[in-house]
Write a protein that holds these residues in place. Structure first.
Motif: not given
Ligand SMILES: Nc1nc2c(c(=O)[nH]1)N[C@H]1C(S)=C(S)[C@@H](COP(=O)(O)OP(=O)(O)OC[C@H]3O[C@@H](n4cnc5c(=O)[nH]c(N)nc54)[C@H](O)[C@@H]3O)O[C@H]1N2
Ligand SMILES: Nc1nc2c(c(=O)[nH]1)N[C@H]1C(S)=C(S)[C@@H](COP(=O)(O)OP(=O)(O)OC[C@H]3O[C@@H](n4cnc5c(=O)[nH]c(N)nc54)[C@H](O)[C@@H]3O)O[C@H]1N2
Ligand code: SF4
Ligand SMILES: [Mo]
Length: 863
Positions: A114-143
């Motif tokens: 439930h993260w999206e640029p800007g934070g998404g639903d931050v109340t779920l941090r530490g208890r949200d589900e995870w989605e597997r992504i590729g390295w390129d997608e991950a680094l593109d998102l971070v950048a």
């Protein structure tokens, strides 16, 4: 006791576990199970330094078969002698296999659902589900998040959650850093001011062996600096020295050395020290000649120029200023030490020569740590044990306290251009690196002290001593490298609140080896290689005699990449110039760092090349250097797993701190304001005034700490059964290096890390061993299993620090018992954290009982 039997006491059962390969580990099941049979013959032993941050840098050997470590042992590469001790590791180092191949490993890049640029639903941090992504997608998102945040808020929106400066963020335009001592508490500020230096304060181990009395004050190397350190103290013991340990519990070092235990409540050491001084003065036992010649401020006759007539230490102790003579009876009511024991300790310290007096870092990680450190030095100097063989008054910085003196061998800089590059954390000669966070240089270290880091983000402002109140607007938290500052900083409850409050942190990225709480509370998690997965040069250690070389043992597990690769890929996406990143590529630098290491010439004090490097070595290992002459061949360093200097008690490396000063104080004055040891220090008062967080007395006094004994006693006398009337210490526990290896189940099984409580207290609370207790205070609530024992002073509880926070979302209780759920974010001195002045209320837990840590599951996220 032989050394072997001695170390065996701490390591035997764990080593057996490590060797038996009993692990529920899926990595092994998948890759290794079928080839254990008959495969041993095909393997090879390789060496690697233990990289865990107890900083002993012990030698590990790993038996590698087909790219997998299947056995571990420690140093057996040469005979074990006192002149050339094997660099033996402890149970943690020998269980690294369980850490590296842990089910907790971060296996691939992941995004919080439930993260999206800007934070998404931050109340779920530490208890949200995870989605597997590729390295390129991950680094593109971070950048792209970095770009958005920089454009929207500017560079002050980036906060660095690492222990070291970030070259990437620096080159990207800057960031808010964290500063303030965590490790050494008040020691550096006090030592640098009143005695002129903090480093190299201890003598060499061969000097230690000559002491007749060794006093370890709040020091527990049997857990916190295993390696060879307790063994070196044992040398003095075997030669007839008496060893005394001052601590709030009968700690493992006290047990191992058969030492005398002097109990003292947490954060009340100042009272005990003042009473020791009282007894010495009352009986004229102090070394008056030493005080007169080398110190200022002890008595009215020896005040520094310009301060004649101001308060002096002797009169403070005798009660001239507050009508309170600091008698053993007075102190006993505070520190809990019997008056008779105080007198006996004072007598022993004043009359046994030479004495080595080592203060631990822990008592200086208190609210009154600054007054403690200054009092400690003062009482030590009263005995005159300075600058002579066997004589020492020092703060023991982990193992450095046992092995003082300049490094005899020192790792090379690889391709690091140390002095030509201001952006980079090229850690220079030992000494600089540990002070980075404690030293405040507003140009380089724009930042917020760790103690108030979370509070400042929450409140959106920070009171800075340079700029006064100024806004804080951190939107992005960054950790691409080692560190667990989310778990390890004080005030965990506020940290979680910050992470879950909309409008505060929009993005948090973390590279990690394991799914630590730092990773759990992030938005993007990147899998990092462990140091076994690259050729790591030497692991920096506090051992002056030995360099342990780390070969690459295995290929990166799962999709892990080195932090270096991650940073370079991000830099390219951010159009950042990477030419300033001259140090850090472990794969490229490992062998060069080894090949450029240096050896001390004791005559000149210069460092010369250690390793002989041929053109063939340069070509074969792609070394970034020219061939050179040294004293050991490059390939021999690899073969021997490093290089060690053979010592002897008469060699030229025997170091005695402050010997020059004591021999000739006129020619060799100390770099203090007065050139002498300052019992009265106006420089100290001025230094504190600059930081403007708290003030300090010019002469050291006993000052009650916030959350100290006095508050506990008042709570106890108030009669509320679950009031905060227990003083809690978070020790550096044998089973873990802070939060690293805290979830290794074999270690969990051997060392329970229960809350240790005096059995009379336990009884009164209705608690028995293995029960679950609730530990509460205004900062937070945690659960821990109980061990009732007479080894702990009444009114005190001991828990190992570094446990992972495990928040029960329904009850709001931290079921992992991270000590920092219970620590407050207080600011003091030069911004040091306060970790051992913590008051807690304890009661039996009426919810579901906790299982032992080793029975609780790992996180093991498989997507
Ligand atoms: N209550 C309390 N809190 C304390 C203390 C205390 O006494 N009491 N002690 C304080 C002290 S002295 C210190 S030094 C700090 C320590 O604080 P930190 O050094 O921040 O804590 P560690 O738990 O050692 O963090 C190590 C983390 O980095 C990861 N890691 C290791 N190597 C790498 C790598 O190469 N790359 C990446 N990406 N990750 C890596 C490990 O998996 C682990 O999660 O804690 C402080 N906190
Ligand atoms: N196993 C292991 N070893 C480590 C580490 C680790 O996490 N695990 N961390 C490493 C690091 S980074 C550091 S900074 C060092 C820390 O090294 P230290 O600071 O020496 O370690 P601690 O265990 O915090 O404290 C040592 C002893 O001081 C006692 N103590 C605490 N408060 C007081 C007090 O107020 N008065 C008195 N008299 N005694 C007190 C504790 O009960 C403990 O027995 O350890 C290093 N070594
Ligand atoms: S003493 Fe420290 S460096 Fe040595 S093996 Fe143990 S954890 Fe590793
Ligand atoms: Mo530390």
């Amino acid at each position: 006791m032989s050394r072997r039997a001695f170390v065996a006491a701490a390591t035997a059962s764990a080593a057996a576990l490590a060797m038996s390969g009993c692990s529920s580990n899926r990595v092994e099941e998948a890759k290794g199970e079928e080839r254990v049979e008959g495969a041993l013959a095909d393997g090879a032993w390789k060496t690697s330094a233990c990289w865990l941050t107890c900083h002993c840098g012990c030698k590990n050997q790993a038996y590698v078969v087909d790219g997998m470590v299947i056995r571990q042992k420690t140093d057996d590469l040469h005979e074990d002698t006192i002149n050339m001790p094997q660099q033996r590791g402890c149970v943690k180092g020998r269980s690294l296999r369980q850490f590296v191949m842990s089910p907790d490993r971060v296996k691939y890049p992941m995004k919080r659902k439930h993260w999206e640029p800007g934070g998404g639903d931050v109340t779920l941090r530490g208890r949200d589900e995870w989605e597997r992504i590729g390295w390129d997608e991950a680094l593109d998102l971070v950048a792209s998040e970095f770009k958005r945040i920089k454009e929207t808020y500017g560079n002050q929106a980036f906060g660095n959650l690492e222990l070291v400066p970030s070259p990437l963020l620096a080159a990207y335009g800057g960031y808010v850093s964290m500063w303030g001592q965590q490790s050494k508490g008040a020691w550096p500020l006090i030592a640098n001011t009143v005695k002129g230096s903090f480093f190299s304060a201890a003598n060499d181990r061969f000097s230690l062996a000559k002491a007749q009395l060794v006093v370890l004050w709040g020091l527990n190397p049997m857990w916190s600096a295993l390696g060879s350190n307790t063994y070196f103290i044992q040398q003095a013991r075997e030669a007839g020295a008496r060893v005394i340990v001052v601590d709030s519990w009968f700690n493992p070092t006290c047990q191992a050395l058969g030492a005398d235990w002097v109990p003292c409540r947490p954060a009340t050491d100042g009272a005990l020290l003042a009473a020791i001084a009282y007894h010495m003065i009352e009986n004229n036992l102090q070394d008056q000649a030493f005080l007169d010649a080398y110190c200022v401020g002890f008595d009215a006759e020896h005040m520094p120029e310009g301060h004649e007539g101001e308060e002096n230490f002797k009169d403070y102790i005798l009660g001239a200023y507050d009508d309170t003579p600091k008698t053993p009876e007075w102190a006993s009511m505070i520190c809990g030490t019997a008056p008779k024991v105080i007198r006996e300790l004072a007598e022993a310290m004043a009359t046994t020569k030479p004495m080595t007096l080592k203060g631990g870092q822990a008592p200086a990680r208190n609210g009154n740590g600054d007054e403690f450190a200054h009092l400690f030095y003062t009482v030590g100097w009263m005995t005159g044990n300075v600058g002579k063989i066997g004589a020492e008054v020092s703060c023991a910085d982990g193992s450095q306290g046992v092995q003082g003196g300049a490094d005899i061998v020192y790792e090379g800089m690889g391709t690091c251009d140390l002095f030509g590059n201001e952006n980079v954390n090229c850690t220079g000669p030992r000494g600089d690196y540990t002070l980075e966070k404690g030293k405040y240089d507003p140009d380089q270290y724009y930042g917020i002290p760790g103690a108030v880091w979370w509070q400042s983000i929450k409140e959106g402002q920070h009171v800075d001593f340079e700029r006064g109140t100024h806004p804080v607007n951190i939107k992005c938290l960054y950790k691409i490298g080692a560190g667990a500052q989310f778990n390890q900083n004080p005030d965990q409850t506020t940290a979680i609140e910050v992470m879950r409050t909309p409008g505060l942190i929009e993005f948090r990225v973390c590279s990690e080896i394991v799914m630590s709480p730092d990773a759990q509370f992030s938005d993007i998690v990147l899998p990092a290689t462990s140091p076994w997965e690259y050729a790591g040069g030497y692991t920096r250690s506090l051992n002056r005699e030995a360099l342990v070389f780390s070969e690459k043992l295995i290929e990166p597990l799962f999709e892990a990449r080195s932090d270096w690769d991650i940073i370079i890929d991000l830099a390219n996406r951010l159009d950042v110039d990477t030419s300033s990143f001259v140090y850090g590529n472990p794969d490229a630098d490992g062998y060069t760092i080894m090949a450029t290491s240096v050896l001390l010439d004791p005559k000149t004090g210069d460092y010369n090349p250690l390793v002989t490097v041929t053109q063939q070595d340069v070509d074969e290992y792609q070394l970034a250097m020219e061939p050179q002459e040294g004293v050991v061949a490059f390939k021999d360093v690899i073969k021997n797993g490093g290089y060690q200097v053979e010592r002897n008690e008469n060699d030229e490396f025997v170091y005695i701190a402050m010997q020059d000063f004591v021999d000739d104080p006129k020619t060799n004055p100390l770099p203090t304001e007065t050139g002498k040891l300052e019992i009265f220090s106006s420089a100290l008062v001025n230094r504190f005034a600059v930081f403007n967080t708290t003030s300090v007395n010019p002469i050291p006094k006993y000052v009650p700490s916030i959350e100290g004994y006095e508050q506990a006693a008042a709570a106890r006398d108030g009669g509320e059964p679950d009031a905060c009337r227990f003083q809690m210490i978070g020790v550096h526990h044998a089973r873990q290096a802070h939060s690293a290896s805290a979830e290794v189940k074999s270690l969990n099984e051997i060392f329970a890390n229960d809350v240790l409580i005096n059995d009379l207290d336990a009884q009164a609370l209705g608690l028995a061993t293995n029960d679950t207790a609730l530990l509460t205070n205004p900062h937070g609530r945690t659960l821990r299993r109980v061990q009732a024992t007479s080894r702990v002073m009444p009114g005190v509880v001991i828990v190992g620090q570094g446990n992972w926070t495990k928040l029960n979302e329904e009850t709001g209780v931290d079921e992992g018992c991270n000590v920092n759920t219970l620590t407050g974010g207080y600011l003091s001195g030069q911004g040091q954290c306060q970790f051992n002045n913590v008051l807690v209320g304890i009661s039996p837990w009426d919810g579901e009982a906790l299982e032992s840590d080793y029975l609780r599951p790992n996180i093991d996220i498989e997507l």
